[in-house]
Motif scaffolding. Structure first.
Motif, PDB file in Angstrom:
ATOM      1  N   SER A 175       0.821  -1.211   0.000  1.00  0.00           N
ATOM      2  CA  SER A 175       0.000   0.000   0.000  1.00  0.00           C
ATOM      3  C   SER A 175       0.856   1.262   0.000  1.00  0.00           C
ATOM      4  O   SER A 175       2.036   1.226   0.362  1.00  0.00           O
ATOM      5  CB  SER A 175      -0.923  -0.030   1.220  1.00  0.00           C
ATOM      6  OG  SER A 175      -0.161  -0.204   2.389  1.00  0.00           O
ATOM      7  N   LYS A 231       2.552  -5.434   3.311  1.00  0.00           N
ATOM      8  CA  LYS A 231       3.744  -4.572   3.357  1.00  0.00           C
ATOM      9  C   LYS A 231       3.256  -3.119   3.173  1.00  0.00           C
ATOM     10  O   LYS A 231       2.926  -2.695   2.070  1.00  0.00           O
ATOM     11  CB  LYS A 231       4.701  -5.013   2.252  1.00  0.00           C
ATOM     12  CG  LYS A 231       5.564  -3.973   1.573  1.00  0.00           C
ATOM     13  CD  LYS A 231       6.718  -3.447   2.335  1.00  0.00           C
ATOM     14  CE  LYS A 231       7.385  -2.267   1.630  1.00  0.00           C
ATOM     15  NZ  LYS A 231       7.129  -0.994   2.279  1.00  0.00           N
ATOM     16  N   THR A 241       6.516   2.608   4.018  1.00  0.00           N
ATOM     17  CA  THR A 241       7.280   2.825   5.257  1.00  0.00           C
ATOM     18  C   THR A 241       6.734   4.043   5.992  1.00  0.00           C
ATOM     19  O   THR A 241       6.490   3.983   7.209  1.00  0.00           O
ATOM     20  CB  THR A 241       8.771   2.945   4.929  1.00  0.00           C
ATOM     21  OG1 THR A 241       9.166   1.694   4.349  1.00  0.00           O
ATOM     22  CG2 THR A 241       9.599   3.207   6.173  1.00  0.00           C
ATOM     23  N   GLY A 250      10.753  -0.624   0.799  1.00  0.00           N
ATOM     24  CA  GLY A 250      10.427  -1.294  -0.463  1.00  0.00           C
ATOM     25  C   GLY A 250      11.663  -1.513  -1.311  1.00  0.00           C
ATOM     26  O   GLY A 250      11.801  -2.545  -1.979  1.00  0.00           O
ATOM     27  N   GLY A 292       0.376   2.413  -5.703  1.00  0.00           N
ATOM     28  CA  GLY A 292       1.530   3.291  -5.531  1.00  0.00           C
ATOM     29  C   GLY A 292       1.851   3.986  -6.838  1.00  0.00           C
ATOM     30  O   GLY A 292       1.006   4.075  -7.738  1.00  0.00           O
ATOM     31  N   GLY A 293       3.082   4.454  -6.954  1.00  0.00           N
ATOM     32  CA  GLY A 293       3.479   5.214  -8.133  1.00  0.00           C
ATOM     33  C   GLY A 293       3.631   4.333  -9.366  1.00  0.00           C
ATOM     34  O   GLY A 293       3.850   3.114  -9.273  1.00  0.00           O
ATOM     35  N   THR A 309       7.071   2.528  -9.707  1.00  0.00           N
ATOM     36  CA  THR A 309       7.186   1.350  -8.832  1.00  0.00           C
ATOM     37  C   THR A 309       6.338   0.211  -9.398  1.00  0.00           C
ATOM     38  O   THR A 309       6.772  -0.945  -9.424  1.00  0.00           O
ATOM     39  CB  THR A 309       6.728   1.683  -7.397  1.00  0.00           C
ATOM     40  OG1 THR A 309       7.190   2.967  -7.029  1.00  0.00           O
ATOM     41  CG2 THR A 309       7.217   0.653  -6.394  1.00  0.00           C
ATOM     42  N   GLU A 318      -2.820  -0.301  -8.973  1.00  0.00           N
ATOM     43  CA  GLU A 318      -3.503   1.006  -8.948  1.00  0.00           C
ATOM     44  C   GLU A 318      -2.399   2.038  -8.873  1.00  0.00           C
ATOM     45  O   GLU A 318      -1.691   2.125  -7.864  1.00  0.00           O
ATOM     46  CB  GLU A 318      -4.322   1.187  -7.676  1.00  0.00           C
ATOM     47  CG  GLU A 318      -5.450   0.238  -7.462  1.00  0.00           C
ATOM     48  CD  GLU A 318      -6.182   0.600  -6.173  1.00  0.00           C
ATOM     49  OE1 GLU A 318      -7.334   0.197  -6.066  1.00  0.00           O
ATOM     50  OE2 GLU A 318      -5.624   1.261  -5.292  1.00  0.00           O
ATOM     51  N   LEU A 319      -2.242   2.832  -9.936  1.00  0.00           N
ATOM     52  CA  LEU A 319      -1.050   3.681 -10.016  1.00  0.00           C
ATOM     53  C   LEU A 319      -1.408   5.164 -10.092  1.00  0.00           C
ATOM     54  O   LEU A 319      -2.473   5.568  -9.669  1.00  0.00           O
ATOM     55  CB  LEU A 319      -0.203   3.211 -11.203  1.00  0.00           C
ATOM     56  CG  LEU A 319       0.071   1.690 -11.236  1.00  0.00           C
ATOM     57  CD1 LEU A 319       0.813   1.297 -12.496  1.00  0.00           C
ATOM     58  CD2 LEU A 319       0.839   1.239  -9.999  1.00  0.00           C
ATOM     59  N   CYS A 352      -4.529  10.031  -5.613  1.00  0.00           N
ATOM     60  CA  CYS A 352      -4.316   9.545  -6.979  1.00  0.00           C
ATOM     61  C   CYS A 352      -5.348  10.141  -7.913  1.00  0.00           C
ATOM     62  O   CYS A 352      -5.050  10.445  -9.059  1.00  0.00           O
ATOM     63  CB  CYS A 352      -4.371   8.031  -7.015  1.00  0.00           C
ATOM     64  SG  CYS A 352      -5.894   7.355  -6.387  1.00  0.00           S
ATOM     65  N   GLU A 391       2.683  14.079 -12.924  1.00  0.00           N
ATOM     66  CA  GLU A 391       1.816  14.068 -11.729  1.00  0.00           C
ATOM     67  C   GLU A 391       2.562  14.741 -10.579  1.00  0.00           C
ATOM     68  O   GLU A 391       3.559  14.186 -10.095  1.00  0.00           O
ATOM     69  CB  GLU A 391       1.511  12.608 -11.358  1.00  0.00           C
ATOM     70  CG  GLU A 391       0.675  12.472 -10.112  1.00  0.00           C
ATOM     71  CD  GLU A 391       0.536  11.026  -9.619  1.00  0.00           C
ATOM     72  OE1 GLU A 391       1.545  10.290  -9.590  1.00  0.00           O
ATOM     73  OE2 GLU A 391      -0.596  10.653  -9.258  1.00  0.00           O
ATOM     74  N   PHE A 394     -13.295   0.555  -9.823  1.00  0.00           N
ATOM     75  CA  PHE A 394     -12.245   1.583  -9.836  1.00  0.00           C
ATOM     76  C   PHE A 394     -11.112   1.046 -10.698  1.00  0.00           C
ATOM     77  O   PHE A 394     -10.488   0.043 -10.365  1.00  0.00           O
ATOM     78  CB  PHE A 394     -11.779   1.864  -8.404  1.00  0.00           C
ATOM     79  CG  PHE A 394     -10.752   2.953  -8.331  1.00  0.00           C
ATOM     80  CD1 PHE A 394     -11.079   4.252  -8.690  1.00  0.00           C
ATOM     81  CD2 PHE A 394      -9.459   2.691  -7.914  1.00  0.00           C
ATOM     82  CE1 PHE A 394     -10.128   5.266  -8.633  1.00  0.00           C
ATOM     83  CE2 PHE A 394      -8.511   3.698  -7.851  1.00  0.00           C
ATOM     84  CZ  PHE A 394      -8.849   4.988  -8.214  1.00  0.00           C
TER      85      PHE A 394
END
Ligand code: NAP
Length: 478
Positions: free
Chosen positions: A153, A179, A182, A212, A232-233, A236, A252-253, A286, A379, A446
């Motif tokens: 996440s 995970k 951080t 990560g 995340g991005g 990544t 999901e970016l 996002c 972004e 979504f």
């Protein structure tokens, strides 16, 4: 008081044998608020072994049994709402009100997930509908769990975007290796403390913390992982997609959602929606509106309205309920400032903002942004909104679709036929007509297209993505 995060493995809280911790500093208090464990590869192996063993038994339990644990988890989250929300505020710099809503939304999400699963049924098929087939063949099609789900996440919704992976995985009969980001791991730990109270079987959910960049690849490539759900991005996500092999993946970016304003729009309403879409939580969403494509004939009026709205936004500490809060870290603020500087150097006009103190960037509106500027395409994940003036619907569609991203888009117009015509041509997972871009309500599908993701979320879709169909065929002697 400093929070000492621990690993949660096989139902027990423990320190890592690495002897190393990662310090978590608040993005607005500018001081350490705690630390989390840096897990070792051996401990990852152990967590996955426990998860595999627990999953086998969990998959045999009834839906009602699984539901009762998930309901208890939702109750425990609400019972600890204030405590969890305070950690979210300290750790990711979100106002307490927003942090509390995140917890409520998460409990609602978990309950709806249970209810959806309780109403999902398989199907049966007869063989005789296919040429040459026979009525004596009956297929029973059911959904079965995938095994061990790796849930990764991001920082911005450290509880909600984690639980939206855990809940569907668990109700469907999977085990989870969680995970967290951080910066977000202390909030994630609080969420797991609530889950611990719900009495799930030992080993079913395991919390693994660590950077990560250090343990990410090891987790993603691990043979014991059967599905990966990542938010995340885009960089990544792309990296992770290359590393994982033959494992179902939901990504999901990032996004660059356009707010499209036609000449016939209700400009006041559009301005309100755009401001709330673009600047809530400093634009660290996002689905934030990340560019405005406005018809040149109404651009001056819209810009004036946006300026008026922006200047009313409360800027500062999340403890004062501010909408514009310090960004998650200095690196993010430097990145946003770089995008603003590039646009200004290339001729964009600063309507308001472009002030900065450490990682706090004031809400910034830039007019006359052109396609040569980075801010038109990248972004920011921060409070910098570009205005791109356009002269036709065709140009709007071309610029909207030239983006590498395709998460959502908003169209503001009173002409519903035009809205539909444009929506049909926009490459995005969802198009909002006369409303801001947003993820919820959480039972809507979504979806991110292009660089914004792969696969679908949304409660039912998430459950489907964490299961596969299994067919049992009866060959009857009719
Ligand atoms: P990020 O830097 O990509 O991190 C996301 C997660 O990936 C973190 O848990 C991170 O751990 C982990 N990670 C880093 N390297 C990894 C690797 N090699 N293997 C496996 N995992 C790894 O993103 P972020 O800054 O937290 O979040 C912001 C981004 O997320 C934005 O682009 C935003 O648009 C996107 N986002 C998308 C959605 C959506 O639903 N589409 C929702 C929210 C956010 P560490 O923290 O330890 O590095």
């Amino acid at each position: 008081m400093l929070l000492a995060g621990e690993l949660y493995i096989n139902g027990e809280w423990k320190k890592s044998k690495s002897g190393q911790t990662i310090e978590i500093t608040s993005p607005y208090l500018y001081e350490p608020i705690g630390n989390v464990q840096a897990i070792t590869q051996k401990e990852v192996d152990e967590a996955i072994d426990f998860a595999q063993a627990a999953q086998k038994e969990w998959a045999q339990t009834s839906l009602q049994q699984r539901a009762s644990h998930l309901y208890k988890w939702a109750d425990a989250l609400l019972a600890n709402q204030e405590k969890i929300a305070t950690v979210i505020m300290h750790e990711v710099g979100k106002s307490l009100k927003d942090a509390k809503s995140e917890v409520t939304r998460t409990a609602d999400f978990i309950r709806y997930t249970v209810e959806e699963a309780l109403h999902m049924h398989g199907e049966s098929m007869r063989g005789d509908s296919f040429p040459g087939g026979s009525k004596s063949k009956v297929a029973i099609v059911e959904r079965v769990p995938l095994g061990v789900v790796l849930a990764i996440s991001p920082f911005n919704y450290p509880v909600n975007l984690a639980a939206s992976k855990l809940a569907p995985a668990l109700i469907a009969g999977n085990a989870v290796i969680f995970k967290p980001a951080t910066q977000g791991a202390l909030s994630g730990t609080k969420m797991i403390e609530a889950l611990h109270q719900a009495g799930f079987p030992k080993g079913l959910v395991n919390l693994v913390t660590g950077k990560g960049s250090v343990i990410g690849d090891y987790l993603v490539e691990h043979k014991g992982i059967n599905m990966i759900s990542f938010t995340g991005g885009t960089d990544t996500g792309l990296h992770l997609a290359k590393k994982s092999a033959m494992v179902p993946l939901v990504l999901e970016l990032g996004g660059k959602d356009p707010g499209i304003v036609r000449q016939d729009a209700d400009l006041q309403e559009a301005a309100k929606q755009i401001i709330s879409g673009a600047f809530s939580y400093s634009g660290q969403r996002c689905t934030a509106i990340k560019r405005v494509l406005v018809h040149e004939s109404v651009a001056d009026e819209l810009v004036a309205l946006l300026k008026g709205e922006i200047e009313q936004l409360v800027v500062g500490s999340p403890e004062n309920g501010s909408t514009i809060v310090p960004l998650i870290d200095d690196k993010s603020a430097n990145f946003v400032q770089g995008l603003i500087d590039d646009a200004v150097n290339k001729g964009a006009v600063v309507v308001t903002g472009n002030q900065r103190k450490q990682n706090l960037i004031h809400p910034t509106l830039l007019d006359h942004v052109t396609e040569e500027m980075r801010l038109a395409w990248e972004e920011p994940f921060g409070p910098a909104l570009p205005i791109i003036r356009v002269s036709s619907d065709e140009q709007v569609i071309a610029i909207a679709n030239a983006s590498e991203f395709g998460l959502q888009a908003s169209i503001f117009t009173k002409d519903i036929d035009k809205a539909f015509a444009i929506a049909n041509q926009i490459e995005a997972g969802a198009v909002q007509i006369n409303g801001r871009t947003e993820r919820g309500p959480d039972h809507f599908p979504f979806i991110g297209t292009k660089g914004s993701g792969m696969g679908a979320q949304g409660i039912r879709k998430s459950i489907e993505s964490m299961t596969r169909e299994k067919v049992t065929v009866l060959n009857l002697a009719l």
